[in-house]
Design an enzyme around this catalytic site. Structure first.
Site, PDB file in Angstrom:
ATOM      1  CG  ASP A 185       4.152  -8.204   4.852  1.00 60.11           C
ATOM      2  OD1 ASP A 185       3.002  -8.016   4.410  1.00 60.11           O
ATOM      3  OD2 ASP A 185       4.719  -7.412   5.623  1.00 60.11           O
TER       4      ASP A 185
ATOM      5  CB  SER B 111      -0.890   0.039   1.244  1.00 61.65           C
ATOM      6  OG  SER B 111      -1.877  -0.931   1.173  1.00 61.65           O
TER       7      SER B 111
HETATM    8  O1  LIG Z   1      -1.131  -4.550   6.480  1.00 54.19           O
HETATM    9  C1  LIG Z   1      -0.040  -4.094   6.089  1.00 54.19           C
HETATM   10  O2  LIG Z   1       0.687  -3.390   6.782  1.00 54.19           O
HETATM   11  C2  LIG Z   1       0.431  -4.419   4.688  1.00 54.19           C
HETATM   12  C3  LIG Z   1       1.030  -5.777   4.706  1.00 54.19           C
HETATM   13  O3  LIG Z   1       2.142  -5.815   5.524  1.00 54.19           O
HETATM   14  O4  LIG Z   1      -0.638  -4.340   3.779  1.00 54.19           O
HETATM   15  P1  LIG Z   1      -0.893  -2.997   2.933  1.00 54.19           P
HETATM   16  O5  LIG Z   1       0.369  -2.687   2.231  1.00 54.19           O
HETATM   17  O6  LIG Z   1      -1.989  -3.378   1.966  1.00 54.19           O
HETATM   18  O7  LIG Z   1      -1.314  -1.956   3.872  1.00 54.19           O
HETATM   19 MN   LIG Z   2      -2.785  -2.147  -0.033  1.00 58.39          MN
HETATM   20 MN   LIG Z   3      -2.139  -5.488   2.547  1.00 54.79          MN
END
Ligand SMILES: O=C(O)[C@@H](CO)OP(=O)(O)O
Ligand SMILES: [Mn+2]
Ligand SMILES: [Mn+2]
Length: 558
Positions: free
Chosen positions: A172, A82
């Site tokens: 992850d 994200s």
């Molecule tokens: O949850 C989060 O921190 C990440 C995965 O580590 O997901 P995203 O990048 O979609 O926020």
């Molecule tokens: Mn995301």
């Molecule tokens: Mn995520």
């Protein structure tokens, strides 16, 4: 205004595209494109709206890159996430991201010459160096090899007493992989001890339950970490971290391990943080470190009772918030994500509404604006946060707040008070991370329904929509062999994939306000998330700045 300097903010008028259309920008979090099979939850779910958009290919629907170098990550093996995804979407250019900048600083040794390291190293003589962060090789928030290099480098540069406070991952990387990572670090610490450094693990806990909350969704998460890391107090005490993780995994997965501290033979915590110590939060990614950074740095703080506020020298791996300048000391300078599309558009009079639920709120505000909190111009911008459910794993409420986001966006569009209405719909990602396939199918359907609400509103006001995603997740829920077949473990259990993916993501444009000659170009085959900003600027009737990645659209004469 957050920044001005010599920048010329005025955007040129687009020669062919009109101004004044309401544009909905929808980011589906964790929504990639993958072959259809039973483990592609987007395929299995009833997603009529997103399916219908695909019918517009290739003129109105295509795939774009959302991982690896296309979003500034070190290698093509790095899945998107994200932070880098929304940074690219908002900034319209590809910046070398934290993961890469830390790699370079470690490889060149510059990290040890910077202000941040010098600042913390003043504590090395008398104090302990504490390293707090996510322990995995996921490469989204942190990386194990970077921690290993930092441990060695810090001891080479004078750290005599080191304590590691780790958060286990399983989000992850595979659930259960925490044990191996802890063994690796234990081994490294043993090597340091042989060299005379008093180096140990001091505490631990699962990332979603301890420390790594974000956007102030649930301060209890940070407090649990604080108690273990700073106060040396936790419900579970062990003398060995590998044993701790193995034991606690009997009742929880890596993401949700309860907090524990390592104690000595007198049952005393081996590594509380005390006056005179140094602390480094070794995650490079910002969102899930900001809350802890505030607790470690702010004198005035009322989010929870810290009990003690030790006088420490604290540095982040990076500076996490460019507007708050938090933390004030850091080992590596963050990417300078300047002149974002949000800032340009505000200077050009575009009224913006941005909305998501708490767990993704900062994605369409903070990340979108280059890791800056706050407004560029509160007169022209309105950011709405819908409170997320707290204290649950999202497979239990897979619809999350999708419909509420859809409603708020719809109302914002129908109000005609905004030129851009930007949302992030979290479901595919947040539920995908739980590894619960059935729940993820429900999640994808809910996200699709929210998209429909927004597109219906755009239809009513004669506007334009841009629907895209930040990276993959829900479109693949299993690990696969080289031929793409699902993998099973030695007990015959399907190997669930909780992480993001390297798949491309869709982008769809349309709506009654889209000028008839607008088509997706076919001469940017490698287009990625960073090409979206120029595209949106065009749809607002402007030409993007020269150094932005090229637009994805052209206007053909009819
Ligand atoms: O949850 C989060 O921190 C990440 C995965 O580590 O997901 P995203 O990048 O979609 O926020
Ligand atoms: Mn995301
Ligand atoms: Mn995520």
């Amino acid at each position: 205004m957050a920044s001005s300097g010599q920048v010329s903010w005025k955007l040129e008028d687009h020669p062919k595209l009109p101004k004044g259309k309401t544009i909905a920008v929808v980011v589906l979090d964790g929504w990639g494109e993958n072959k259809p099979d039973d483990y592609n939850c987007i395929h299995v779910a009833e997603t009529l709206t997103m399916d219908s958009l695909k019918q517009g290919a290739p003129e109105k629907w295509r795939l774009i890159r959302a991982h690896g170098t296309a979003v500034g990550l070190p290698t093509e093996e790095d899945m998107g996430n994200s932070e880098v995804g929304h940074n690219a979407l908002g900034a319209g250019r590809i910046f070398a991201q934290g993961a890469k900048l830390v790699d370079l600083a470690l490889a060149s040794g510059k990290i040890y010459e910077g202000e941040g390291f010098k600042y913390i190293s003043e504590s090395f003589e008398k104090g302990t160096l504490h390293l707090i962060g996510l322990l995995s090789d996921g490469g989204v928030h942190s990386r194990l090899d970077q921690l290993q290099l930092l441990l060695k480098g810090a001891s080479d540069h004078g750290a005599k007493r080191i304590r590691v406070h780790f958060l286990t991952d399983g989000r992850d990387v595979s659930d259960g992989s925490s044990v191996g990572f802890v063994e690796t670090i234990e081994n490294d610490l043993a090597n340091l001890r042989e060299k005379g450094v008093d180096a140990r693990i001091a505490s631990g806990g699962g990332r979603m339950y301890v420390t790594m909350d974000r956007y102030e969704n649930d301060w209890d998460v940070v407090k649990r970490g604080w108690d273990a890391q700073v106060l040396g107090e936790a419900p579970h005490k062990f003398t060995n971290a590998v044993e701790a993780v193995k034991k606690l995994r009997e009742n929880a997965n890596d993401q949700y391990l309860p907090p524990f501290v390592i104690v000595d033979e007198h049952n005393k915590a081996v590594g509380p943080i005390v006056d005179g110590d140094a602390v480094v939060t070794f995650n490079f990614r910002a969102d899930r470190m900001v809350m802890l950074a505030k607790a470690l740095e702010y004198q005035d703080f009322d989010k929870f009772d810290r009990v003690r506020f030790p006088k420490i020298r604290y540095a982040g791996m990076l500076q996490y918030d460019g507007e708050l300048k938090l933390p004030s000391h850091y080992l590596v300078s963050p990417p300078e994500i300047d002149r974002t599309s949000g800032e340009y558009l505000v200077y050009n009079g575009i009224r913006t509404f941005a909305c998501s639920e708490t767990v993704k709120f900062g994605h369409v505000t903070f990340f979108w604006n280059g890791n800056r909190s706050g407004y560029f111009n509160p007169e022209l911008e309105k950011y709405v946060e819908i409170p997320s459910d707290i204290g649950i794993s999202f497979n239990l409420q897979p619809k999350m707040k999708a419909l509420e986001i859809g409603e708020r966006a719809r109302d914002a569009i129908l109000s005609l008070k905004f030129d851009q209405v930007r949302v992030n719909i979290a479901n595919g990602d947040m539920v995908g991370h739980t590894g619960d396939i059935q729940a993820t199918i429900v999640a994808c359907k809910a996200a699709d329904e929210a998209v429909k609400m927004i597109l219906d509103a755009i239809e009513q006001v004669g506007g334009i929509y841009v629907v895209t995603a930040d990276h993959g997740n829900a479109e693949d829920m299993v690990k696969r062999d080289k031929c793409g077949q699902p993998l099973y473990d030695k007990n015959g259990q399907l190997q669930i994939l909780t992480s993001h993916t390297c798949h491309p993501v869709p982008i769809a444009i349309g709506g009654p306000g889209l000028a008839p000659g607008v088509r997706l170009r076919n001469d940017v085959p490698d287009g990625g998330l960073a090409n979206v900003a120029a595209t949106i600027m065009n749809l607002h009737g402007f030409v993007a700045p020269n150094d932005y990645e090229p637009t994805l659209i052209q206007v053909v004469d009819n």
